[in-house]
Design an enzyme around this catalytic site. Structure first.
Site, PDB file in Angstrom:
ATOM      1  N   GLY A 184      18.928   0.048  -5.079  1.00 22.30           N
ATOM      2  CA  GLY A 184      18.313   0.875  -4.036  1.00 22.30           C
ATOM      3  C   GLY A 184      17.477   1.965  -4.697  1.00 22.30           C
ATOM      4  O   GLY A 184      17.259   1.951  -5.909  1.00 22.30           O
ATOM      5  N   HIS A 445     -13.748  12.473  -0.613  1.00 26.25           N
ATOM      6  CA  HIS A 445     -14.072  11.503  -1.669  1.00 26.25           C
ATOM      7  C   HIS A 445     -14.205  12.231  -2.993  1.00 26.25           C
ATOM      8  O   HIS A 445     -14.774  13.314  -3.025  1.00 26.25           O
ATOM      9  CB  HIS A 445     -15.393  10.807  -1.326  1.00 26.25           C
ATOM     10  CG  HIS A 445     -15.833   9.836  -2.367  1.00 26.25           C
ATOM     11  ND1 HIS A 445     -15.217   8.614  -2.528  1.00 26.25           N
ATOM     12  CD2 HIS A 445     -16.797   9.923  -3.332  1.00 26.25           C
ATOM     13  CE1 HIS A 445     -15.810   7.971  -3.529  1.00 26.25           C
ATOM     14  NE2 HIS A 445     -16.767   8.753  -4.033  1.00 26.25           N
TER      15      HIS A 445
END
Ligand code: FAD
Length: 499
Positions: A184, A445
């Site tokens: 896990g 960006h």
């Protein structure tokens, strides 16, 4: 720790000072309630701060820094071999925990919350016994159970000094061969820490796959990376016997009916956690935990007792700090008579592996299990300019949406910084945003966050950076998408473009 707590009665008693309990205490005090917080440890912050989220992420950060530095060699960065000073590393991790626990003390002190040190137990539905410096009785009008969870132990090797995540986080040593039992998120995160520190790490997982809960296409990216860092990953395998032997332990692992013995120097058991509801005196109240020990609550956090609430790891659902904190705020608000309920549409989950993995809301697998038809838009990070500049193109963002309304039902991501980026997905699910909403939202960006917008474009069938499937000659172009929130017909004052 703030002391005091000599009060014999209070409006709100809170058992447990983890991210559920201390947050509930602050919220309740801010809403004008008299609060006593009872904690049996000598420090506040609970599992998350003392032996969970914070120290594990501190260690992960260090090994990832080292890994990034090594990987930067191909970008032209040269330096002599990195070395790790374990004492300095432990001191640095401890100093973070110390300063944060002191911060919680300060926050509670400013709010006038009394701290009672000791272990609390219900005598009845309005009285607690607190077994601390001296036995104390505390009568409450309302109580919040925030006692968290404890590690699960393995039937095999019960008597042996195996590590839990708490021991592993203290880095008592760097074992040459470490076995991690459990694939896990805690097992993988700690396994990567020790692999980064120099251990040869083997992971054994009972189920056929690692990280149950997350979609397989995302998990596969993490597994590919783990395979490079770990010595071996054994799935569908069960540890049936552990004995002292060799330099450390001899472990018998069963795979498809065949048993094989392996030698390890140390073993970390990470096979899940169970709620702390034993020895709480719940039998003196109407509260009956379910067979796994969880306390059922309604959306306000109320248990079977009208004035007793439960939050965090003791309640069903993912065992995560942010869930505990949100539930803590809700319970405090309900007690203070504010209209509040736990109505979160999505609880984000993050695995701090390398690359990171995060998801929120509905997964593709859950959609399939529920027989739901969904639209999935995937954007690979190989097509992201920012991911390329980071040298981290392994990964993707995917958006799961309702095909009719375009409403976003879930978001999954694997790649750099996705632990931060998943918040946008959670907000989208929480606000009922559509893929078009994300498409028309300008993302900066060059950032990895653009991949979320790009995945939305893919989901809407109008991606700029991913080629559409080839169209047979004569077929019509894909549907053009416009901002769904606009109802005024477009750009005011412009003549309609000729079609
Ligand atoms: P806890 O934090 O467990 O706090 C409960 C407190 O109650 C404890 O301080 C305990 O001493 C006290 N207590 C218990 N019984 C009594 C009693 N009878 N009387 C008085 N005091 C009592 N979650 C994340 O969201 N992100 C992560 O990255 C993350 N990483 C983790 C890494 C590890 C290694 C581990 C072990 C856990 C991690 N978790 C993470 C899970 C997170 O720590 C828990 O979900 C969170 O701490 C639960 O908060 P809580 O307030 O319910 O309980």
């Amino acid at each position: 720790m703030v002391t005091g707590g000599q009060r014999e009665e209070t409006e709100v008693a809170i058992i447990g000072g983890g991210p559920g309990g201390y947050v509930a205490a602050i919220r309740a005090a801010d809403l004008g309630k008299e609060v006593v917080l009872i904690e049996e440890r000598d420090r506040l912050g609970g599992t998350c701060l003392i032996e969970g989220c914070i120290p594990s992420k501190a260690l992960i950060n260090v090994v990832e820094l080292a890994e990034t530095a090594r990987a930067a060699r191909k970008m032209g960065l040269t330096f002599s071999e990195l070395s790790m000073n374990l004492d300095a590393l432990r001191r640095w991790s401890d100093s973070i925990v110390d300063s944060l626990t002191r911060g919680i003390d300060g926050l509670l002190k400013r709010r006038g919350v009394d701290i009672l040190r000791g272990r609390a137990r219900f005598d009845d539905n309005h009285t607690l016994s607190v077994d601390g410096a001296g036995p104390t009785k505390l009568t409450f009008r309302n109580c919040i159970i925030a006692t968290g969870s404890d590690i699960n132990r393995l039937p095999a090797g019960q008597q042996l000094p195996l590590w839990s995540s708490a021991e592993a986080l203290r880095i008592p040593e760097v074992p040459p061969r470490l076995l991690v039992i459990g694939g896990g998120y805690i097992g993988l995160e700690m396994g990567l820490v020790y692999a980064g520190l120099g251990s040869q790490v083997t992971v054994v997982e009972f189920f056929p796959r690692l990280l149950p809960g997350a979609d397989l296409d995302l998990v596969d990216v993490v597994v590919r990376s783990c395979e490079k860092r770990f010595h071996e990953i054994m799935t569908e395998s069960r540890v049936v016997e552990i004995q002292k032997g060799g330099a450390g332990y001899v472990v018998t692992v069963e795979y498809q009916g065949q048993k094989n013995a392996h030698e390890f120097d140390q073993i970390l058991v990470a096979v899940g956690r169970r709620p702390n509801t034993d020895n709480l005196g719940l039998e003196h109240t109407a509260i009956r935990p379910d067979k796994r020990g969880f306390i059922e609550v309604n959306p306000c956090g109320r248990t079977a007792e009208e004035r007793i609430y439960a939050i965090g790891d003791v309640t069903p659902g993912p065992m995560l700090a942010h869930k505990a904190s949100r539930e803590g705020k809700v319970a405090a608000e309900v007690i203070a008579n504010h209209p509040s309920a736990f109505e979160s549409r999505a609880i984000p989950a993050v695995v701090f592996t390398d690359p990171e993995l995060a998801w929120t809301g509905l997964t593709e697998r859950e959609a399939a299990d529920q027989g739901l038809t969904v639209n999935v838009g995937r954007f690979p990070l190989a097509a992201s300019g920012r991911a390329r500049t980071l040298g981290r193109t392994d990964g993707m963002v995917k958006i799961i949406s309702d095909p009719d309304s375009g409403r976003i039902l879930g978001v999954g991501m694997v790649g750099p910084h996705v632990s931060e980026l998943i918040a946008e997905g959670t907000l989208a699910v929480q606000l009922g945003a559509t893929v078009e909403d994300i498409m028309v939202t300008i993302h900066p960006h060059p950032t990895v966050s653009e991949a979320i917008m790009e995945a939305a474009e893919v989901a809407a069938g109008s991606s700029v950076h991913i080629n559409p499937p080839r169209r047979p000659q004569g077929a019509v172009a894909m549907r053009a998408h416009v901002n769904p929130r606009r109802t005024d017909g477009g750009c005011e004052g412009c003549p309609a473009a000729e079609s």
